[in-house]
Design an enzyme around this catalytic site. Sequence first.
Site, PDB file in Angstrom:
ATOM      1  N   GLY A 287       0.797  -1.231   0.000  1.00 39.28           N
ATOM      2  CA  GLY A 287       0.000   0.000   0.000  1.00 39.28           C
ATOM      3  C   GLY A 287       0.826   1.276   0.000  1.00 39.28           C
ATOM      4  N   SER A 288       2.053   1.194  -0.513  1.00 37.45           N
ATOM      5  CA  SER A 288       2.854   2.425  -0.532  1.00 37.45           C
ATOM      6  C   SER A 288       2.252   3.438  -1.505  1.00 37.45           C
ATOM      7  CB  SER A 288       4.320   2.118  -0.865  1.00 37.45           C
ATOM      8  OG  SER A 288       4.459   1.623  -2.170  1.00 37.45           O
ATOM      9  N   ASN A 289       1.651   2.962  -2.580  1.00 40.24           N
ATOM     10  CA  ASN A 289       0.953   3.889  -3.490  1.00 40.24           C
ATOM     11  C   ASN A 289      -0.284   4.488  -2.820  1.00 40.24           C
ATOM     12  OD1 ASN A 289       2.154   4.159  -6.273  1.00 40.24           O
ATOM     13  ND2 ASN A 289       2.231   1.939  -6.027  1.00 40.24           N
TER      14      ASN A 289
ATOM     15  N   LEU B 205      -4.605  -7.086  -7.109  1.00 41.90           N
ATOM     16  CA  LEU B 205      -4.240  -8.231  -7.954  1.00 41.90           C
ATOM     17  C   LEU B 205      -5.425  -9.039  -8.485  1.00 41.90           C
ATOM     18  CD1 LEU B 205      -1.030  -9.447  -6.089  1.00 41.90           C
ATOM     19  CD2 LEU B 205      -1.176  -8.197  -8.242  1.00 41.90           C
TER      20      LEU B 205
ATOM     21  N   HIS C 178       0.604   0.824 -13.322  1.00 37.43           N
ATOM     22  CA  HIS C 178       1.382  -0.351 -13.725  1.00 37.43           C
ATOM     23  C   HIS C 178       2.860   0.038 -13.810  1.00 37.43           C
ATOM     24  CE1 HIS C 178       2.065  -4.256 -15.548  1.00 37.43           C
ATOM     25  NE2 HIS C 178       2.894  -3.647 -16.376  1.00 37.43           N
TER      26      HIS C 178
HETATM   27  C1  GRF Z   1       3.203  -1.221  -7.590  1.00 38.69           C
HETATM   28  O1  GRF Z   1       4.409  -1.497  -8.235  1.00 38.69           O
HETATM   29  C2  GRF Z   1       2.131  -1.055  -8.614  1.00 38.69           C
HETATM   30  O2  GRF Z   1       2.565  -0.489  -9.800  1.00 38.69           O
HETATM   31  C3  GRF Z   1       1.740  -2.467  -8.883  1.00 38.69           C
HETATM   32  O3  GRF Z   1       1.808  -3.089  -7.625  1.00 38.69           O
HETATM   33  C4  GRF Z   1       2.734  -2.418  -6.790  1.00 38.69           C
HETATM   34  C5  GRF Z   1       2.013  -2.030  -5.537  1.00 38.69           C
HETATM   35  O4  GRF Z   1       2.847  -1.544  -4.533  1.00 38.69           O
HETATM   36  N1  GRF Z   1       0.512  -2.534  -9.608  1.00 38.69           N
HETATM   37  P1  GRF Z   1       2.227  -0.920  -3.208  1.00 38.69           P
HETATM   38  O5  GRF Z   1       1.290  -1.938  -2.604  1.00 38.69           O
HETATM   39  O6  GRF Z   1       1.508   0.334  -3.592  1.00 38.69           O
HETATM   40  O7  GRF Z   1       3.391  -0.643  -2.305  1.00 38.69           O
END
Ligand code: GRF
Length: 192
Positions: free
Chosen positions: A12-14, A86, A105
């Site tokens: 969940g870093s994004n 996913l 992505h």
């Molecule tokens: C990221 O690389 C995103 O592009 C991909 O999955 C990863 C998720 O990372 N679809 P996080 O959970 O946001 O850290």
Amino acid sequence: MYRIAVLISGSGSNLQSIIDESKKNKKYEVAIVISDRECFGIKRALNENIEALYLERKTYKENINKKIDEVLSKKNIDLIVLAGFLSILDEEFIKKRENKIINIHPSLLPKFGGKGMYGIKVHEAVIKADEKKSGCTVHYVNNEIDGGKIIMQAFVDVLKNDTAEMLQKRVLEEEHKLLPKAILKIIEEKNN
Ligand code: GRF
């Protein structure tokens, strides 16, 4: 206030970058976070006092679409952001929300996307193909995996001695900047 739902499966870093930007900018709020597996991202949401829902994919299987649909329909959501989610969303779910779902992505689509291209596999493939540039893409979601209209991309040089992990780390740093930027762009376009 523009309301966003974020769907996750991992660290969940994004998600965190989206939340941080919302606090700075106050242009949108993360109304709910949904995860299809137990993950750190759920903790991040709860730490920020954001509603978080865990729908175990093994329990729901393909019914996860219906369940997410049910939950989000009641929440008045303007945009759904897939941030490392996913499970595959089905046609019906996507059709109902044309241009309302975006995904990030970790490659320069249309290269290195599609079925099986996720996580470290993307960066391994980029290095194997001897690419000089990689990066990340935010795009609208349609029925083709990683195939929807591109909204924004950020670029990263592939260095001579890069391992897939090193490249992944640098691309992820760009993802954290790109995703909030793309969200703000969508909101701005909507307001014009
Ligand atoms: C990221 O690389 C995103 O592009 C991909 O999955 C990863 C998720 O990372 N679809 P996080 O959970 O946001 O850290």
